[in-house]
Design an enzyme around this catalytic site. Structure first.
Site, short mmCIF file in Angstrom:
data_model
loop_
_atom_site.label_atom_id
_atom_site.label_comp_id
_atom_site.label_asym_id
_atom_site.label_seq_id
_atom_site.Cartn_x
_atom_site.Cartn_y
_atom_site.Cartn_z
N HIS A 25 -9.76 -11.79 -7.44
CA HIS A 25 -9.52 -10.37 -7.14
C HIS A 25 -8.11 -10.15 -6.62
O HIS A 25 -7.79 -10.53 -5.49
CB HIS A 25 -10.53 -9.87 -6.11
CG HIS A 25 -10.47 -8.38 -5.91
ND1 HIS A 25 -11.44 -7.53 -6.36
CD2 HIS A 25 -9.52 -7.60 -5.33
CE1 HIS A 25 -11.11 -6.27 -6.06
NE2 HIS A 25 -9.94 -6.30 -5.43
N HIS A 58 -4.29 -7.47 -7.07
CA HIS A 58 -3.64 -6.25 -7.59
C HIS A 58 -2.18 -6.59 -7.89
O HIS A 58 -1.30 -6.39 -7.05
CB HIS A 58 -3.74 -5.10 -6.58
CG HIS A 58 -5.15 -4.66 -6.35
ND1 HIS A 58 -5.70 -3.58 -7.01
CD2 HIS A 58 -6.13 -5.17 -5.56
CE1 HIS A 58 -6.96 -3.43 -6.61
NE2 HIS A 58 -7.25 -4.38 -5.73
N GLN A 67 -7.70 3.62 -10.14
CA GLN A 67 -7.45 3.72 -8.69
C GLN A 67 -7.74 5.11 -8.11
O GLN A 67 -8.24 5.25 -7.00
CB GLN A 67 -5.99 3.33 -8.41
CG GLN A 67 -5.51 3.54 -6.99
CD GLN A 67 -6.02 2.49 -6.02
OE1 GLN A 67 -5.54 1.36 -6.00
NE2 GLN A 67 -7.02 2.84 -5.21
N HIS A 117 -14.67 -2.24 -7.64
CA HIS A 117 -14.52 -2.05 -6.20
C HIS A 117 -15.74 -1.26 -5.75
O HIS A 117 -16.02 -0.19 -6.30
CB HIS A 117 -13.25 -1.25 -5.91
CG HIS A 117 -11.98 -2.03 -6.02
ND1 HIS A 117 -11.57 -2.61 -7.18
CD2 HIS A 117 -11.03 -2.31 -5.09
CE1 HIS A 117 -10.42 -3.23 -6.96
NE2 HIS A 117 -10.06 -3.07 -5.71
N GLU A 160 -15.93 0.11 -0.50
CA GLU A 160 -14.87 -0.42 0.36
C GLU A 160 -14.60 0.60 1.47
O GLU A 160 -13.61 1.34 1.45
CB GLU A 160 -13.59 -0.74 -0.42
CG GLU A 160 -12.59 -1.54 0.44
CD GLU A 160 -11.28 -1.85 -0.24
OE1 GLU A 160 -11.10 -1.45 -1.41
OE2 GLU A 160 -10.42 -2.50 0.40
N ASP A 180 -6.59 -10.29 -3.06
CA ASP A 180 -6.52 -8.83 -3.11
C ASP A 180 -5.07 -8.32 -3.13
O ASP A 180 -4.66 -7.67 -4.08
CB ASP A 180 -7.31 -8.21 -1.95
CG ASP A 180 -7.66 -6.73 -2.19
OD1 ASP A 180 -7.63 -6.29 -3.35
OD2 ASP A 180 -7.98 -6.04 -1.21
N TRP A 198 -0.94 -1.98 0.95
CA TRP A 198 -2.12 -2.21 1.78
C TRP A 198 -1.96 -3.37 2.75
O TRP A 198 -2.67 -3.47 3.73
CB TRP A 198 -3.34 -2.47 0.87
CG TRP A 198 -3.69 -1.27 0.03
CD1 TRP A 198 -4.51 -0.25 0.41
CD2 TRP A 198 -3.22 -0.97 -1.29
NE1 TRP A 198 -4.59 0.68 -0.61
CE2 TRP A 198 -3.81 0.27 -1.66
CE3 TRP A 198 -2.37 -1.60 -2.19
CZ2 TRP A 198 -3.57 0.88 -2.90
CZ3 TRP A 198 -2.12 -1.00 -3.42
CH2 TRP A 198 -2.71 0.22 -3.76
FE FE2 Z 1 -9.04 -4.60 -4.36
#
Ligand code: FE2
Length: 426
Positions: free
Chosen positions: A57, A59, A152, A210, A213, A309, A315
């Protein structure tokens, strides 16, 4: 003559003094004490040889963009999504490709040779999709990249969301993604799960969504995902990622939910580095940890893997592509401190992640790909404790990366010539 013979290796299952013989990119034999002519012989000196790490996982379209155009002030998921929205119109394909390639270099150095990355499909230009398809092609000789079509901004919430996602799949993206907790309502979230699972079933693709979350104990999208996986016969092809709301759910409800996830053959990916920082931000004290219920899921027979991630993006400002760092954080947050628990955390970034990925030819058995890592550690527990140096990284028998052993030379009175590399004596 063999291409490569690694001898005196310790394997993750505890076997010692093992030889790994490699021919034509595959493991020809794994046996104790084998000696045979080989073009390259490597003495593992009793250290751990493990199959390569896998990140299930990530991005990659956002990676290494930290500070562009600004830093996330609140540290929340929602500000991260807003910040990514500010960055998206400024993205240039070449710069995105360069950042992704730089990250892949880091990954290979850390023995991370397979990455499942979500790619944002919300922008109708599909710039990030095209860029990551290009990266996938360029890195193919040394790293396996799998792409997930990730809406997203919400597949139903954003205009043209379904069409953009379908066009991304048409271009060759491998997996159907989703973000039900970001849709406008819980009902829209459930509708998005149904729609996206039906799309995956139609096209014969895996699903990685996802899911939940948030810290909302009433978020129920993993339940819908498990239901749709079963209804559509997608068992073994579906993954729920993050699933952080499960941390806050009522225990009675969870006792019903976990067997449903197991029965539906749905895998779960926790992302400990990111969710220990993103979650609980609305709490005062005590602050919730916000990681999904890893040991409880595992004890129900659910396949649980750990993902990285994010690395240096809207993030998360930390990270280096080191899956041992991910496992290290995972075991702390989940309090998986028993020997068995620590080994399960090692599996979460190797064998379990391979199951999420659907990666064929993985593992240290005859006939599998000769893609493995020599670590400066005696076993998986020590590998996590030390985030051990990856001394050598091979893919299909080819040496891709080497890092010198960590070794301190000490100048101590009464202990001339003392050295320390922190592995425990046997
Ligand atoms: Fe994610």
């Amino acid at each position: 003559m063999l291409d490569l013979l690694v001898h005196d290796a310790t394997l993750p299952d505890g076997r010692t003094g093992m030889s790994i013989a490699v021919q034509d990119g595959r493991i020809a034999e794994v046996t104790a004490g084998l000696d045979a002519p080989a073009k390259d012989k490597v003495d593992a000196a009793g250290l751990l040889v493990a199959p390569h790490f896998i990140d299930p996982h990530f991005h990659m379209d956002a990676t290494l963009s930290y500070g562009l155009p600004r830093v996330n002030q609140s540290g929340t998921l929602l500000e991260g999504i807003a910040l990514w929205g500010e960055l998206k119109p400024l993205l240039k394909a070449e710069a995105l490709i360069e950042r992704a390639l730089a990250y892949c270099d880091w990954a290979v150095a850390k023995g991370l040779l397979a990455i499942r990355t979500h790619v944002d499909t919300s922008d109708p230009s599909l710039l990030a999709v095209d860029a990551l398809l290009e990266v996938k092609k360029r890195v193919a000789p040394y790293l396996t990249l799998q792409l997930v079509a990730f809406p997203q901004d919400g597949v139903l919430r954003s205009p043209g969301g379904v069409d953009n996602l379908k066009r991304a799949l048409d271009k060759g993206v491998d997996v159907v993604g989703g973000i039900p907790h970001f849709e406008r309502t819980m009902a829209d979230g459930a509708a998005s799960v149904k729609l996206l699972c039906e799309l995956a079933a139609e096209r014969g693709l895996p699903v990685d969504m996802h899911c939940d979350e948030s810290d909302d104990p009433l978020s129920r999208h993993i339940e819908t995902l498990a239901f749709e996986a079963q209804r559509l016969g997608l068992q073994g092809r579906v993954t729920g990622s993050h699933c952080t709301s499960m941390h806050s759910m009522d225990n009675y409800y969870v006792s019903k939910l976990l067997p449903l996830i197991a029965e539906a053959g749905v895998s779960v990916v926790a992302n400990p580095l990111i969710n220990i920082t993103l979650q609980g931000r609305h709490d005062t004290y005590p602050k919730r940890r916000g990681m999904t219920r890893v040991p409880e899921l595992m004890s129900q027979g659910v396949n649980v893997a750990f993902g990285h991630d994010c690395v240096m993006d809207p993030w998360y400002g930390m990270g280096s592509g080191d899956m041992l760092e991910v496992a290290h954080m995972g075991l702390h947050v989940a309090q998986m401190t028993s020997q068995q628990g620590i080994r399960q955390c090692f599996d979460a970034v190797t064998a379990n992640a391979a199951r999420v990925f659907g990666l064929g030819g993985y593992g240290l058995d005859a006939g599998r790909d000769a893609s493995f890592v020599l670590l400066q550690a005696r076993d998986p527990v020590e590998a996590i404790r030390l985030r051990a140096t990856r001394l050598k990284v091979w893919r299909q028998g080819r040496l891709l990366a080497e890092t010198p052993a960590a070794m301190a030379t000490l100048q101590l009175p009464g202990r001339p010539g003392a050295t320390s590399w922190m592995t425990a004596k046997r």
